[in-house]
Scaffold this motif. Structure first.
Motif, PDB file in Angstrom:
ATOM      1  N   GLY A   1       0.782  -1.221   0.000  1.00 26.58           N
ATOM      2  CA  GLY A   1       0.000   0.000   0.000  1.00 26.58           C
ATOM      3  C   GLY A   1       0.817   1.275   0.000  1.00 26.58           C
ATOM      4  N   GLU A   2       2.105   1.178   0.209  1.00 24.15           N
ATOM      5  CA  GLU A   2       2.918   2.375   0.356  1.00 24.15           C
ATOM      6  C   GLU A   2       3.604   2.800  -0.934  1.00 24.15           C
ATOM      7  N   VAL A   3       3.293   2.179  -2.029  1.00 24.92           N
ATOM      8  CA  VAL A   3       3.987   2.475  -3.285  1.00 24.92           C
ATOM      9  C   VAL A   3       3.726   3.910  -3.724  1.00 24.92           C
ATOM     10  N   GLU A   4       2.486   4.333  -3.681  1.00 24.75           N
ATOM     11  CA  GLU A   4       2.160   5.684  -4.126  1.00 24.75           C
ATOM     12  C   GLU A   4       2.820   6.730  -3.241  1.00 24.75           C
ATOM     13  N   SER A   5       2.820   6.505  -1.935  1.00 30.23           N
ATOM     14  CA  SER A   5       3.424   7.480  -1.038  1.00 30.23           C
ATOM     15  C   SER A   5       4.935   7.518  -1.206  1.00 30.23           C
TER      16      SER A   5
ATOM     17  N   ARG B   1       5.579   9.544  -4.373  1.00 32.17           N
ATOM     18  CA  ARG B   1       5.380  10.964  -4.111  1.00 32.17           C
ATOM     19  C   ARG B   1       6.552  11.540  -3.321  1.00 32.17           C
ATOM     20  N   ALA B   2       7.061  10.778  -2.362  1.00 35.45           N
ATOM     21  CA  ALA B   2       8.183  11.248  -1.554  1.00 35.45           C
ATOM     22  C   ALA B   2       9.433  11.410  -2.412  1.00 35.45           C
TER      23      ALA B   2
ATOM     24  N   LYS C   1       9.459  12.115  -5.638  1.00 34.28           N
ATOM     25  CA  LYS C   1       9.258  13.290  -6.469  1.00 34.28           C
ATOM     26  C   LYS C   1       9.494  14.560  -5.686  1.00 34.28           C
ATOM     27  N   ASP C   2       9.013  14.586  -4.435  1.00 33.60           N
ATOM     28  CA  ASP C   2       9.208  15.768  -3.601  1.00 33.60           C
ATOM     29  C   ASP C   2      10.686  15.957  -3.264  1.00 33.60           C
ATOM     30  N   ARG C   3      11.370  14.866  -3.016  1.00 35.12           N
ATOM     31  CA  ARG C   3      12.769  14.946  -2.609  1.00 35.12           C
ATOM     32  C   ARG C   3      13.670  15.395  -3.761  1.00 35.12           C
ATOM     33  N   PHE C   4      13.425  14.877  -4.949  1.00 34.40           N
ATOM     34  CA  PHE C   4      14.293  15.173  -6.089  1.00 34.40           C
ATOM     35  C   PHE C   4      13.741  16.262  -7.010  1.00 34.40           C
TER      36      PHE C   4
END
Length: 46
Positions: free
Chosen positions: A31-35, A38-39, A41-44
């Motif tokens: 279940g954590e794939v999307e999060s 997103r993390a 994308k936010d980080r890089f």
């Protein structure tokens, strides 16, 4: 000689690919794939 080298090289490359796949963090989490994406994308900033 060339046949043994090519067979050995392909097997080493396949083992390397399997080793890299088994080391991935998202293989154990469903279940954590999307999060996680997103993390990243936010980080890089992508």
């Amino acid at each position: 000689m060339i046949d043994n080298f090519s067979l050995g090289l392909t097997h080493v490359l396949m083992l390397f690919a399997v080793w890299r796949l088994l080391r991935r963090d998202d293989l154990d989490r469903e279940g954590e794939v999307e999060s996680m994406q997103r993390a990243k994308k936010d980080r890089f900033g992508a």
